[in-house]
Structures are given as structure tokens and as C-alpha cells.
Design a protein around this motif. Structure first.
Motif, mmCIF file in Angstrom:
data_model
loop_
_atom_site.group_PDB
_atom_site.id
_atom_site.type_symbol
_atom_site.label_atom_id
_atom_site.label_comp_id
_atom_site.label_asym_id
_atom_site.label_seq_id
_atom_site.Cartn_x
_atom_site.Cartn_y
_atom_site.Cartn_z
ATOM 1 N N CYS A 58 -110.235 -31.636 -24.674
ATOM 2 C CA CYS A 58 -111.070 -32.821 -24.572
ATOM 3 C C CYS A 58 -112.006 -32.676 -23.371
ATOM 4 O O CYS A 58 -112.434 -31.585 -23.027
ATOM 5 N N SER A 59 -112.329 -33.780 -22.704
ATOM 6 C CA SER A 59 -113.291 -33.731 -21.602
ATOM 7 C C SER A 59 -112.684 -33.167 -20.325
ATOM 8 O O SER A 59 -113.410 -32.893 -19.371
ATOM 9 N N HIS A 95 -112.104 -42.256 -30.974
ATOM 10 C CA HIS A 95 -111.986 -40.949 -30.321
ATOM 11 C C HIS A 95 -110.766 -40.197 -30.847
ATOM 12 O O HIS A 95 -110.807 -38.982 -31.063
ATOM 13 N N LYS A 140 -117.507 -35.262 -30.511
ATOM 14 C CA LYS A 140 -117.839 -36.286 -29.525
ATOM 15 C C LYS A 140 -117.781 -37.643 -30.192
ATOM 16 O O LYS A 140 -118.000 -37.778 -31.408
ATOM 17 N N ARG A 187 -119.204 -41.628 -29.458
ATOM 18 C CA ARG A 187 -120.060 -42.471 -28.640
ATOM 19 C C ARG A 187 -120.181 -43.849 -29.295
ATOM 20 O O ARG A 187 -120.205 -43.967 -30.520
ATOM 21 N N TRP A 195 -127.000 -34.437 -32.628
ATOM 22 C CA TRP A 195 -125.712 -34.502 -31.955
ATOM 23 C C TRP A 195 -125.182 -33.145 -31.537
ATOM 24 O O TRP A 195 -124.353 -33.046 -30.637
ATOM 25 N N ARG A 199 -115.600 -28.471 -31.531
ATOM 26 C CA ARG A 199 -116.596 -29.365 -30.954
ATOM 27 C C ARG A 199 -116.514 -30.751 -31.597
ATOM 28 O O ARG A 199 -116.369 -30.883 -32.810
#
Length: 925
Positions: free
Chosen positions: A65-66, A85, A106, A108, A23, A104
Motif C-alpha cells: 500500500c502507501s 480502499h 488507487k 480517491r 489515472w 497498481r
């Protein structure tokens, strides 16, 4: 859709990756969470969720975030994002609250599991990171559906206190930050401040500000204040008059002899505890004596003359003054309206003050001693001092008692600097804190009447790195300079080997090459941990913990790690990066475990090694394997190819293009005399060795070891080994039991050719079967009635899929006349006989299709199966034993040989004649 959300978010699984993983390139915590009914409720559908969350964790406003910009996560909350999330960002924000710079993360979805998510986020301290994840989930649930037992303020405070308990102190953290900036690796050795800097032979240890170079005798001397003073006085350094006493009466007599005022302090105390200053008469000395004695481990108290002046700490590192700070005791200054108690509360409200070493300043603690001191100054805690009046709350200027510091590094008189440095030399400390009491550090203490009152081992750095007034001093730099002078190595070379088959043999070959060059090699494999040719641990040591054990060993100057799929999935790699990553092959094995269902996913797991290659490192890749070829795109360093294909093949054409660009590769060049291993570097070609002259290849018939030889030679070449050393290592490496236990070991048992190997899966059986065919065709029968038989004793691990077990049996049936199926001791979740039954199904299916095999038998116990195979074999036959406990099997084979030579009948109870076989018996893990 449900009309009302309920607090269903739950953690199903937790993993901690302590190195690069599937990851992340760095350490991470992986939670598998289930949203339950919350899968239907993104954040924007829960009333008041976002506003309350941002109120409780305002740091979330900074998360990009993104979106890649400040406030990006808030935008996602307002638009609607799933609560798994949200939990990821809360876990990061909670760690940031306690000062951990982690960003960092993520989230999914879990394939094929609606409502389940992988939540992955970075951490610095493992326990803090795990606690942050648990608290984040509880917080999200609480915001969805209020829990009356959930007190956010209490939970947050408990979390902060937990972080403080496990956090490094400011001194240790300063050294680690400096080491990190120089790319010096470190490993925490306990839950406190014991840390290893560097790897293997380059390792140094620190505990707070004591180092592996700190003299134990010097620490003992510094702890004995009486001895310290006598040594410094004998060197002509300014020290107060003093004597050690054990009773109050002795203290009074010494005080009268020295002359009032005096100081009483514990002989072996620290942090200023038990120090009583400015005692004017016998009554005060008697009252102070029990206070000082209680803080002395040996019950001895020092009486010394009272030197007036300011309190200065001189920090000496490696014989030179690195920083000087003036220490001011905890105090408050009156404003004409507030009581002393209120002034203390105001001072403690300073955001720079915390508990212990949590922040740059420590909260002022009001205890009985502080109240008594305030009373001596004519005040009670409820009195209102006049504006500008300073009220002391402690006599000593220690930061740990609430004092403040003022940087005076560049103001000290040169003579005082020289005195401080000489004092550290006299005691013998590499890092020392010299305490001066003098009117002014800018004037020579010999003229102003100052003196050295104490020498401290392991002095704290906080007053210098975070002074209350003045510029911070970067004192960690000289500490790291002392431990690792510029140009000194801190890392040892690491070669990591992975693949479905051939890992252990390749790792042993690489290790053997570098051992021949005089290196002290630490190697991990499925057999155990080997340090400089000594097997120190017997177990499956192909995981990250074993790798860390090697890196901690002070003898090792070169590391070779076998890295298995399971360790990567469980914990990641056990180190930050590998200088050389070797990927042999990727075959369908162990699928269906830990979310790895396809061979492409398995390739992603093994590709972690390639991602861990730095820019100046190398990835040694098998050009003949399409999945391994694709890993070149994940390598930051240089790729070194190896191939067994003939010229003109797709792999060789790719290698030709690679070498035209200056790349490196190892290939086989066929000729009338045999196959030559050729090293290619750019347009240069260098012959290395004939494959049929290398013992491990069985005259070139063991094609799997030809491939392993190419990989090992390529790894050694990439690691900087000269060609003649690589050649010598390959020529002297054989598959005998002592160099390569359990891997193609050849034994003659009464004329029967026995091969002992570890083969446990279908891809490996194909390669072993090819070897069996090549060897079997050359065997000559000892009688004329029939051709030599090939007997295979096979097994597989119980955690493989049913179809994989059947395939193993199907492949084995193509190469053996008789197949004997056994089972490992560890059934791995299967019932006794279940695994063997599935393998036998595969054998029988192949027999029905006309395979070579004519008979299949089941003997579950490994030694019984070996005995059965030998019993039914004749001289000249070939018996291949796929082992689990290779030492026990080799002992049994030697027993049969020895008994036959002695003319006796084989007795199963007779022990092995070679003690090394018994000594190598592995521990069942």
C-alpha cells in the motif's frame, strides 16, 4: 453516527481503460463506488473484519500500500481505512490468486459526492479484472453483514474457473512474456489464443505455437499420420510399419501382416486420445478399434508396429532442436499402506497439479480406461500396492493426461538430433514436436531400434518450460527470434494529435506530409479511418478502438491519430505509447461531462498523450497556451515548441532559452515580405516556408491554419521527416474538399463565396470569426446599394453546457450580419429546438450590446438552413456554413451551382452531380 454497519457498498459505474489514461500509465479498471452508511465505518470499526479478510485472502499480507513495505496494507486495515480502499486491494489480491501479477491501484474520493469513491486498479485480462472487482465488493459487503447466500469457497472457485477459461495457455503466455521483455507490443485478437505481435507492417500472428509463417499444408500433413510416416520413411528416417484402415476386420488383417504387438491410433487425433498400445492379438485389436475410431475426425484408424522404449518429445523451432523432454505416463508408486485410489488423491493434492493447463502439471483423471489399465496390472483401485511398486494410470506420456516430464535437452545423441531436425524439414513445419520411441535418447535410434512415431504441429511448450524434473528451457526465445530477428522493428511510428480545436486539420497535414514521402499512412479522425488514402470507415473515429484498427492493418507503416477527450475518458488511449504527441490548445469545451468541470481538468485529460511519450519520443506543444506549456513537466521525452507570438513575448523568450540548451522549436518570423516559418534547433535556424504561400492558410488570413501548419511541421520534424519533404507537403496541402473535407472548404455558388467548416464551439468561432473578418474586408460588392453581407449558419452539439451555447451565439454575432441557427441530427439529450434557442439567446444578447449582427433566424434542418442562407444571399456575399454532415452540404452546394449554370431554378430534390459527394456521406453514429 449509525450504531451498526450495513452492507451498502455498491458499484455505480464501471470503465475499462485499455491504454494510458488519466489515472494510470497502463491499463486499468475504474469503478465508481458508493459506501452508503459504510462511509461512517472504517475497517477498524467493523468487528472481526480485518482478521476474517486476511484469513480469506492471505495474499493481502504482502501488499505494501502507501507504506512502501510488506504488510503496509495490514497496518492500514488495523488503523482504519475506508472500505472502498479495501475493495481495491481485494480486487488486486483476487487477480493475484489466479497468477496475474498486478499491483497498481488507487482510491480517491469523488469531488462533491460524500461517500463516493473512484476505485482504480490494474488488470491483465479484462474479464478477470471486472469479475475481481465485482467479487471484491460482494466480499466486503459479506464481511460487514453476513449474506447466507454468499459461499466464499464456491465464489472463489467459480472466479478461478472463469480466469482459466479466458487465460492464455502456457505456450502462448511464454511467447508473450518473451515478447514483452523485448518491448514487442501485442494485441489479443479473440477470446482464445489468437494474438498479434508487433504493429502494422511489422505484425506477426500466433495461435498457441502456430505462427503466421506456419505452412497450412505442413499442418495438414502432420495431421495425417499415415502420410507423415510415408514421407519420413521415403526420406530414410526410422519410422514404424503402418497402414490405415476403416474397419475392425481390416485392422486385424493389417496387424497380422505387420506382426504383433501393434498400436492402434486415430489418423487425425491429438493429445494421445484414442491411442491403444501393445495389442497382442486379434481380440485386443478388435476391442481397441472403436476406441481409436471414436477419436478420429474422419473415422480412419492407423495400425502400426509397436516400438518399445521410452517416450521422448523433441521440440524443433526454425529448423533446430530447442528442447527434448522424456514423457512419463501418469502413474503412482505404492507405499505399502495406501490404496491406488488414495495414492491418486495424494498425487493430485500436489500444488503443482491443476485442471487442464492451469498449472505446470495436470491432475490425474481416473476414467474407465485408467481403471481397466490398473486391472491389467493385477490391481483394483481399492487394492494396496506393495511399497515401491509403480502402477500406471495411462499408457501415453502426455502432460494433458497427468503425465510428468524430465528434461533431456543436453543428453540426446547428435544423430538423434539430426533425425528430428530432418523430420521437421520433411514435413515443412517451423515449429514441430517430433515424438521418438526408443530405449535411450542418448544412443542412436537406428542402432537401438527406436523410431519416430508422430510429428505434431502446434506442440505444447509446458513440458519444456516447466519440466517436473530437470532445468526449464527458455524455448520462447527462439520463437520470437524467428518472428522478429534481432534488430528487426516491431513498432510503427505513432503521431497522436489532441487539442480543443484544429485536431483534424493538423492530423491531415501530418498524414499528407508522410504520404508524400511514400509512407503507407493509417489515420484516424472525426471523419473516419483512412488507410493509405482510402476512407475505409465513415464515423467519428477519434477514439481508441479506431487506433487499434489501424495498428492491426498489415499495410500501415506510419500512424497518425486524432485523439479526442471523450475517448481518453471512456477507454484511455488505444495503444501503449506515441512517438510524437501534439497538443494544439486547451479551451473550455465539453465541460461538465464525465467529471470534467474545469479547463484545468480538461488539460489533465489531454496531457495523457504527453505522459505516453517515451524517453526517445517528442511532445510538440503550443508555447502560446499557458495550460499546454505546463504539460512540459509531464513529458519523459524531448519537447518541441511552436509559437505564433512575435519575438520578445513571454513564449518566445521561453523558446529562446530552450533552444540555447539545444532544444527544438518552430516559430514565425515577421518581415516586410511576410511571415516565415522558421525551424530552430539549438543555435541553428532553418527557413521552412512563407505562410502566405501555403494554400491552407488562405494567404495567411486563416490564422487557425497557420497555427495548425506550425504544429504539423513540428510533428513531422520530430518524427524525422527532412525539411524539403515537410515543405513540399505543406505547399501541396490545401483545404479543398478532397484533402480536408469539412474544414475551411471554399466554394463559389453563383458568385456567392461559401466557406464550409466544422466549427462547433466558442473558441473555434473566435478563430473562424477572425478569418471571416480578414476575408470579408477584401470582398467587393456586386452592386452599389450595400456592402457585401456576411451570413453565418451555425450550430453546436447538445451535450455542451447552456452557457457554452450562449457564448457561441454571442461570439458569432460579432462577425456576421445575419446568423441562421440550425441543429445537428443527434440532439444528445436535448429537446428539438432547445439547443438552437440557447444559441439564439447569446446572439440576441450580443445584438443588444451593439454587435455586428442585425438579424438572427432559426432553421433547424441543416440542408434547409443552407438553402435559406443561399436564397437570401447576393453575388459577392460571404456565407459560412458550420456543418454537421459536410458531404450532404457540399452536394447541395454543387446542386445549386450546376442548376444555375444550366439556367434552371434550384430544385431541392435534384441529387448532387458529383458522385464523390454522395459516396462520402457519413454514417450516423
Amino acid at each position: 453516527m449509525s450504531q451498526r454497519p450495513t452492507a451498502d457498498l455498491a458499484i455505480l459505474e464501471t470503465r475499462v481503460y485499455r491504454g494510458p489514461n488519466i489515472w494510470s500509465y497502463d491499463r486499468a479498471i475504474h469503478l465508481v463506488v458508493d459506501l452508503g452508511t459504510l462511509e461512517q465505518f472504517p475497517s477498524n470499526t467493523v468487528p472481526g473484519f480485518t482478521d476474517t479478510l486476511l484469513q480469506l485472502l492471505p495474499g493481502l499480507r504482502e501488499h505494501s500500500c502507501s507504506r512502501g513495505r510488506r504488510g503496509g496494507f495490514v497496518e492500514r486495515l488495523n488503523e482504519g481505512t475506508w472500505l472502498g480502499h479495501v475493495a481495491e486491494h481485494c480486487a488486486l489480491a483476487l487477480q493475484q490468486v489466479v497468477g496475474h501479477d498486478v499491483r497498481r491501484g488507487k482510491t480517491r474520493s469523488v469531488k462533491g459526492q460524500p461517500g463516493q469513491y473512484h476505485v482504480v486498479y490494474a488488470f491483465i485480462d479484462e474479464q478477470v479484472g471486472l469479475a475481481a472487482g465485482r467479487l471484491a465488493v460482494r466480499l466486503v459487503n459479506h464481511l460487514v453483514e453476513a449474506d447466507p447466500e454468499f459461499d466464499w469457497e464456491h465464489e472463489l472457485e467459480s472466479f478461478i474457473l472463469r480466469a482459466e477459461r479466458t487465460a492464455f495457455g502456457p505456450s502462448t503466455q511464454a511467447i508473450l512474456d518473451e515478447a514483452g521483455s523485448r518491448d514487442i507490443p501485442w494485441i489479443r485478437l479473440n477470446q482464445h489464443s489468437l494474438v498479434q505481435l508487433g504493429q502494422g507492417v511489422h505484425a506477426k500472428r500466433i495461435r498457441a505455437t502456430m505462427t503466421s509463417a506456419t505452412s497450412a499444408i505442413a499442418v495438414d500433413i502432420a495431421s495425417d499420420k499415415d502420410l507423415t510416416t510415408r514421407l519420413l520413411g521415403a526420406a530414410g528416417l526410422p519410422v514404424p510399419k503402418q497402414e490405415s484402415v476403416r474397419t475392425g476386420d481390416q485392422a486385424v488383417r493389417v496387424a497380422e501382416r505387420i506382426g504383433y504387438p501393434v498400436v492402434l491410433k486415430p489418423l487425425d487425433g491429438n493429445h494421445g486420445r484414442g491411442v491403444c498400445l501393445d495389442l497382442q492379438d486379434a481380440e485386443e485389436v478388435r476391442a481397441a478399434f472403436p476406441v481409436a475410431r471414436d477419436q478420429s475426425r474422419r473415422g480412419v484408424v492407423v495400425v502400426e508396429s509397436f516400438v518399445t522404449g521410452k517416450d521422448y518429445r523433441c521440440l524443433i523451432i526454425d529448423g533446430r532442436v530447442a528442447a527434448i523432454a522424456e514423457r512419463v505416463p501418469a502413474s503412482v508408486t505404492g507405499d505399502g499402506t495406501s490404496t491406488v485410489e488414495q495414492l491418486v488423491d495424494t498425487a493430485n493434492a500436489d500444488p503443482r497439479r491443476g485442471v487442464g493447463h492451469e498449472k505446470v502439471l495436470t491432475r490425474i483423471r481416473v476414467d474407465d480406461a485408467a481403471v481397466a489399465l490398473v486391472r491389467e496390472q493385477g490391481f483394483e483401485m481399492t487394492d494396496v500396492p506393495a511399497e515401491g511398486t509403480m502402477v500406471k494410470l495411462a499408457l501415453t506420456g502426455n502432460m494433458s493426461t497427468g503425465g510428468i516430464s524430465i528434461d533431456r535437452t543436453f543428453e540426446a545423441h547428435p544423430e538423434n538430433v539430426e533425425i528430428a531436425e530432418e523430420a521437421a524439414r520433411m514435413i515443412g513445419l517451423d515449429i514441430a514436436g517430433i515424438d521418438f520411441i526408443c530405449p535411450d535418447i542418448t544412443e542412436p535410434v537406428r542402432e537401438t531400434g527406436g523410431a519416430i512415431c508422430e510429428v505434431n504441429a502446434a506442440p505444447g511448450f509446458r513440458m519444456h518450460t516447466h519440466p517436473t524434473i530437470g532445468e526449464p528451457q527458455f524455448i520462447a526465445k527462439p520463437v520470437v527470434d524467428m518472428l522478429f530477428p534481432p534488430g528487426t522493428a516491431s513498432r510503427i511510428p505513432i503521431v497522436a494529435v489532441t487539442g480543443t480545436n484544429g485536431k483534424t486539420t493538423t492530423a491531415r497535414m501530418i498524414s499528407h506530409i508522410f504520404k508524400g514521402m511514400g509512407r503507407k499512412v493509417g489515420m484516424t479522425s472525426t471523419d473516419g479511418v483512412v488507410i493509405d488514402e482510402r476512407l475505409v470507415i465513415r464515423s467519428d473515429a477519434s477514439g481508441p478502438r479506431s487506433a487499434r484498427m489501424v495498428l492491426q492493418n498489415p499495410r500501415v507503416d506510419f500512424a497518425v491519430f486524432e485523439v479526442a477527450r471523450g475517448g481518453i475518458l471512456r477507454e484511455g488511449l488505444g495503444y501503449e505509447r506515441n512517438d510524437v504527441a501534439v497538443v494544439l490548445n486547451v479551451q473550455p469545451d465539453h465541460l461538465g461531462l464525465r467529471g470534467i468541470d474545469t479547463v484545468e481538468q480538461l488539460a489533465d485529460v489531454k496531457g495523457v498523450l504527453v505522459e505516453a511519450v517515451p524517453r526517445d519520443g517528442h511532445a510538440v506543444l503550443n508555447a502560446d497556451d499557458p495550460l499546454v506549456r505546463e504539460m512540459r513537466r509531464r513529458c519523459s521525452g524531448e519537447v518541441v515548441w511552436f509559437s505564433m507570438e512575435e519575438p520578445g513575448s513571454e513564449a518566445r523568450e521561453m523558446i529562446d532559452a530552450h533552444c540555447r540548451r539545444g532544444g527544438k522549436a518552430l516559430v514565425l518570423e515577421p518581415s516586410d515580405r511576410g511571415e516565415m516559418i522558421v525551424v530552430r534547433h539549438g543555435r541553428r535556424e532553418m527557413q521552412l516556408a512563407w505562410t502566405h504561400l501555403l494554400p491552407a492558410t488562405f494567404a495567411g488570413r486563416a490564422r487557425m491554419n497557420v497555427q495548425n501548419t506550425l504544429a504539423a511541421a513540428a510533428a513531422a520534424f520530430a518524427a524525422g521527416a527532412p525539411l524539403h519533404d515537410i515543405r513540399q507537403g505543406l505547399r501541396s496541402f490545401s483545404t479543398n474538399y478532397y484533402l480536408s473535407p469539412g474544414r475551411l472548404n471554399e466554394v463559389d455558388v453563383n458568385g456567392v463565396n461559401v466557406i464550409v467548416d466544422y466549427c462547433h464551439n466558442a473558441p473555434g468561432m473566435k478563430m473562424l470569426g477572425d478569418f471571416v473578418d480578414r476575408v470579408g474586408d477584401s470582398l467587393e460588392s456586386s452592386h452599389d446599394l450595400a456592402r457585401p453581407s456576411r451570413i453565418g449558419i451555425i450550430a453546436t452539439a447538445g451535450d455542451r453546457r447552456d452557457e457554452d451555447m450562449r457564448e457561441l451565439g454571442h461570439v458569432a454575432a460579432q462577425h456576421f450580419d445575419v446568423v441562421i441557427v440550425r441543429e445537428d441530427v443527434a440532439l444528445r439529450g436535448r429537446q428539438r429546438g432547445e439547443t438552437a434557442g440557447l444559441v439564439i439567446e447569446g446572439v440576441r444578447a450580443a445584438m443588444a450590446d451593439g454587435s455586428r449582427c442585425k438579424q438572427v433566424e432559426q432553421v433547424l434542418d441543416e440542408i434547409d438552413a443552407v438553402r435559406h442562407g443561399l436564397t437570401r444571399s447576393n453575388a459577392g456575399d460571404l456565407v459560412v456554413v458550420c456543418v454537421d454532415k459536410h458531404a450532404a452540404v457540399m452536394g447541395e452546394l454543387e446542386t445549386w451551382s450546376n442548376q444555375a449554370q444550366a439556367g434552371a431554378t434550384a430544385n431541392p430534390e435534384t441529387p448532387a452531380a458529383d458522385p464523390d459527394y454522395a459516396a462520402r456521406t457519413p454514417v450516423v453514429s
